[in-house]
Write a protein that holds these residues in place. Structure first.
Motif, mmCIF file in Angstrom:
data_model
loop_
_atom_site.group_PDB
_atom_site.id
_atom_site.type_symbol
_atom_site.label_atom_id
_atom_site.label_comp_id
_atom_site.label_asym_id
_atom_site.label_seq_id
_atom_site.Cartn_x
_atom_site.Cartn_y
_atom_site.Cartn_z
ATOM 1 N N UNK A 194 40.587 31.786 21.553
ATOM 2 C CA UNK A 194 41.705 32.032 22.473
ATOM 3 C C UNK A 194 41.279 32.930 23.637
ATOM 4 N N UNK A 195 40.588 34.026 23.311
ATOM 5 C CA UNK A 195 40.194 34.964 24.361
ATOM 6 C C UNK A 195 39.021 34.447 25.178
ATOM 7 N N UNK A 196 38.189 33.603 24.583
ATOM 8 C CA UNK A 196 37.115 32.965 25.351
ATOM 9 C C UNK A 196 37.697 32.058 26.424
ATOM 10 N N UNK A 197 38.732 31.298 26.074
ATOM 11 C CA UNK A 197 39.360 30.395 27.047
ATOM 12 C C UNK A 197 39.881 31.190 28.242
ATOM 13 N N UNK A 198 40.501 32.342 27.978
ATOM 14 C CA UNK A 198 41.004 33.185 29.061
ATOM 15 C C UNK A 198 39.854 33.722 29.916
ATOM 16 N N UNK A 199 38.763 34.129 29.256
ATOM 17 C CA UNK A 199 37.612 34.653 29.990
ATOM 18 C C UNK A 199 36.967 33.565 30.848
ATOM 19 N N UNK A 200 36.877 32.352 30.316
ATOM 20 C CA UNK A 200 36.314 31.233 31.076
ATOM 21 C C UNK A 200 37.157 30.957 32.319
ATOM 22 N N UNK A 201 38.479 30.957 32.152
ATOM 23 C CA UNK A 201 39.365 30.720 33.296
ATOM 24 C C UNK A 201 39.175 31.799 34.362
ATOM 25 N N UNK A 202 38.985 33.041 33.914
ATOM 26 C CA UNK A 202 38.799 34.155 34.851
ATOM 27 C C UNK A 202 37.507 33.996 35.640
ATOM 28 N N UNK A 203 36.416 33.732 34.939
ATOM 29 C CA UNK A 203 35.113 33.628 35.603
ATOM 30 C C UNK A 203 35.058 32.406 36.511
ATOM 31 N N UNK A 204 35.683 31.318 36.081
ATOM 32 C CA UNK A 204 35.730 30.134 36.940
ATOM 33 C C UNK A 204 36.504 30.422 38.216
ATOM 34 N N UNK A 205 37.583 31.177 38.108
ATOM 35 C CA UNK A 205 38.367 31.526 39.287
ATOM 36 C C UNK A 205 37.534 32.358 40.264
ATOM 37 N N UNK A 206 36.637 33.189 39.720
ATOM 38 C CA UNK A 206 35.781 34.028 40.561
ATOM 39 C C UNK A 206 34.581 33.256 41.112
ATOM 40 N N UNK A 207 34.330 32.076 40.566
ATOM 41 C CA UNK A 207 33.245 31.241 41.078
ATOM 42 C C UNK A 207 31.855 31.717 40.705
#
Length: 282
Positions: A194-207
């Protein structure tokens, strides 16, 4: 290169991996402990501290003789760090984000900024590894200013390993910003996924380019691996659970020394990341 090691949650082994990567790297490295609310990389690296630095953040100071109580400063502040009571401003330093806007909008020029201690940095040396550890003052809720100061100790001629705060909020984002690559450390559990998915979304947003390391990889289920496969995420390394690793951790020892072949795998991981970061930067 600036290599950030982050995780969506605490307890995944982020610091353990960060320290081991710094030790495995054959060239000079800098370990930047940006988990400023609870830094603990020093337990493993045991650096010789060579300098201390104080981190201060700007907060408003009001000259009551010049202030006419117009309230423009309070209207401007989105964080409610200034309130008007009885025709005079009241400053709440612990809420201030140090943007300086209140000083800019004050028509009476009654506001100036003064430094307020937010934390400290311990700078040290542990063999070929240089270290900088940030520590947020008790009662201070603003970690980003301390994190930004820690990151200033990075060096162009070294591998800079940024040990990030856990989670996906402002401190983590501040730590990973400007990184060439992010390692997301997780564990094969429902909470870890669950928390990995949130972290992935964050890093992807930052590019920022990233990959995943699964710690204690044989202690849960295969949902994290399935997620990485379905999302096209590079699974960099899987570290199995072992008594030897747990014993090394409890003694503050390097985990790479406790598992045969792990140091070589970490060196290979660094080389792979350096190649990926170089390709992205072209």
């Amino acid at each position: 290169m600036r290599l950030a090691v982050a995780s969506g949650k605490g307890g995944t082994g982020k610091t353990t991996l960060s320290v081991s990567l710094a030790r495995a790297y054959e060239g000079p490295s800098v370990y930047l402990d940006c988990d400023v609310e609870e830094p603990n990389g020093n337990i493993f690296l045991k650096p010789e501290i060579v300098n201390y630095a104080t981190v201060k953040t700007p907060v408003p100071q009001v000259d009551e003789d010049r202030c006419d109580g117009c309230g423009k400063c309070a209207e401007f502040c989105n964080f409610n760090a200034i309130a008007i009571a009885g025709g005079k401003p009241i400053v709440f330093p612990e809420l201030c984000h140090g943007c300086g806007g209140c000083e800019m909008v004050c028509p009476a020029k009654a506001i100036t900024e003064v430094g307020r201690k937010a934390g400290s940095i311990a700078v040290g040396e542990a063999g070929k590894i240089s270290t900088a550890e940030g520590l947020l003052d008790i009662g201070n809720a603003m970690a980003p200013p301390v994190i930004r100061e820690v990151k200033k100790y990075s060096r162009e001629d070294a591998l800079n390993i940024i040990d990030c705060p856990p989670g996906n909020s402002c401190p983590m984002i501040t730590a990973v910003q400007g990184a060439d690559f992010v390692i997301l450390v997780t564990e094969p559990t429902p909470f870890g996924l669950n928390d990995l998915i949130l972290a992935v979304e964050t890093v992807r947003e930052l590019g920022i380019p990233f990959g995943v390391v699964i710690n204690r990889s044989d202690s849960g289920d295969g949902r994290v691996v399935d997620y990485c496969t379905n999302e096209g995420i590079n699974l960099l390394l899987e570290i199995p659970e072992s008594r030897e690793l747990a014993e090394a951790y409890s003694k503050g020892a390097d985990m790479a020394d406790s598992v045969p072949g792990l140091e070589d795998r970490l060196k290979g991981l660094i080389s792979e990341i350096e190649q990926t970061a170089a390709e992205v930067s072209r």
